[in-house]
Enzyme design. Structure first.
Site, PDB file in Angstrom:
ATOM      1  N   HIS A  45       0.813  -1.224   0.000  1.00 32.08           N
ATOM      2  CA  HIS A  45       0.000   0.000   0.000  1.00 32.08           C
ATOM      3  C   HIS A  45       0.846   1.273   0.000  1.00 32.08           C
ATOM      4  O   HIS A  45       0.313   2.352   0.251  1.00 32.08           O
ATOM      5  CB  HIS A  45      -0.916   0.012   1.224  1.00 32.08           C
ATOM      6  CG  HIS A  45      -1.967  -1.051   1.201  1.00 32.08           C
ATOM      7  ND1 HIS A  45      -2.978  -1.083   0.267  1.00 32.08           N
ATOM      8  CD2 HIS A  45      -2.153  -2.133   2.007  1.00 32.08           C
ATOM      9  CE1 HIS A  45      -3.755  -2.134   0.493  1.00 32.08           C
ATOM     10  NE2 HIS A  45      -3.279  -2.789   1.527  1.00 32.08           N
TER      11      HIS A  45
ATOM     12  N   GLU B 238      -6.964 -11.964   6.544  1.00 34.44           N
ATOM     13  CA  GLU B 238      -7.688 -10.708   6.364  1.00 34.44           C
ATOM     14  C   GLU B 238      -8.910 -10.824   5.463  1.00 34.44           C
ATOM     15  O   GLU B 238      -9.367  -9.824   4.899  1.00 34.44           O
ATOM     16  CB  GLU B 238      -6.739  -9.609   5.855  1.00 34.44           C
ATOM     17  CG  GLU B 238      -5.833 -10.003   4.719  1.00 34.44           C
ATOM     18  CD  GLU B 238      -4.780  -8.951   4.415  1.00 34.44           C
ATOM     19  OE1 GLU B 238      -4.966  -7.774   4.784  1.00 34.44           O
ATOM     20  OE2 GLU B 238      -3.756  -9.317   3.804  1.00 34.44           O
TER      21      GLU B 238
ATOM     22  N   ASP C  51      -9.187  -5.038   6.575  1.00 33.57           N
ATOM     23  CA  ASP C  51      -9.647  -5.793   5.413  1.00 33.57           C
ATOM     24  C   ASP C  51     -10.598  -6.918   5.821  1.00 33.57           C
ATOM     25  O   ASP C  51     -11.542  -7.234   5.089  1.00 33.57           O
ATOM     26  CB  ASP C  51      -8.457  -6.357   4.640  1.00 33.57           C
ATOM     27  CG  ASP C  51      -7.841  -5.335   3.703  1.00 33.57           C
ATOM     28  OD1 ASP C  51      -8.599  -4.606   3.035  1.00 33.57           O
ATOM     29  OD2 ASP C  51      -6.605  -5.242   3.645  1.00 33.57           O
TER      30      ASP C  51
END
Length: 272
Positions: A57, A160, A186
């Site tokens: 990310h 997740e 998530d």
């Protein structure tokens, strides 16, 4: 006068994060999102156990990762990396750059958990290829890098999404897997909760993952943003913590300084 030969060989070194976890102690990591070697090196001296170098990310490249690994040599925090996907080749690239832990995102199935372990071990135990030139320079143990790496690289599987929770018993039972890390944000989205962290469905999933980790002797981790959260989660059995990101620490420092003066981010947002 004859000078003594200089050797880079270390007599012995053990991944300090692995050592602490074996002793039942908690470990704390900071997320490196800023594409800056100096920021990472400075943060590596602040008391954290490991650097979570974010490549899923954040725009950290392999070149930045390699420079961070070199810049943090001899500093207390150990470099780990989260590559963008759970694949053999992505793990190979970050391991060859010299990280001592790989955080595998979206480890949804037992097959992906097995692949994560195999990516971090040399044959015959795994499938890692033998081209780790920088890692051999960064970690030059007396026993040789290959045996050292097989023993010291930390394998972290991120749980997740719902499918991972469904298969959590098989994932947690995977030999060679060190840590189950719950990506609570998530996971919340996967449960249809849009990121909410205080819903009974998420709490039930977290309890199921934690129980599976305890049953199979795996360390379980999760994000924790405050000291009170860390203390509460430790009492529940969590020992591997992702705390703040580099930019969070910057914002917290600015808020501490400017807040009493009526300035800072909140005041700025109100003016826009």
């Amino acid at each position: 006068m004859r000078s003594k030969a200089v050797t880079l060989k270390q007599t012995h070194f053990e991944n300090p994060v692995k050592a602490k976890l074996k002793r039942g102690q908690p470990v704390f990591g900071v997320v490196i999102t800023v594409n800056s070697v100096e920021v990472a090196a400075q943060i590596a001296t602040l008391g954290f156990d490991f650097l979570w170098i974010e490549m899923e990310h954040a725009p950290n490249t392999l070149e930045t990762l390699r420079n961070i690994v070199l810049a943090t040599r001899g500093l207390p925090a150990v470099p780990f990396a989260r590559p963008p996907v759970n694949e053999l080749w992505t793990a190979k690239r970050v391991l060859d750059a010299g990280v001592l832990g790989v955080i595998f995102p979206f480890t949804r199935t037992p097959e992906l958990a097995r692949q994560a372990v195999a990516a971090c071990r040399y044959p015959p135990a795994g499938l890692r290829g033998s081209g780790a030139r920088l890692a051999q320079v960064r970690w030059p143990p007396a026993e040789g890098y290959y045996d050292f790496a097989d023993e010291n690289v930390l394998v972290v599987a991120m749980v997740e999404d719902v499918s991972a929770v469904t298969h959590i018993e098989e994932i947690a039972a995977m030999p060679g897997l060190d840590v189950l890390f719950i990506g609570t944000s998530d996971l919340s989205f996967s449960l249809g909760l849009r990121g909410r962290q205080d819903h009974p469905k998420l709490e039930a999933a977290v309890r199921k993952i934690l129980a599976a980790g305890k049953k199979h002797g795996k360390t379980v981790g999760r994000p924790a943003r405050t000291t009170s959260e860390i203390n509460r989660f430790q009492k529940q059995g969590f020992r591997f913590f992702m705390t703040a990101a580099d930019v969070d620490l910057m914002a917290a420092g600015a808020s501490q300084l400017l807040g009493p003066l009526g300035k800072g981010r909140r005041a700025l947002n109100g003016a826009l």
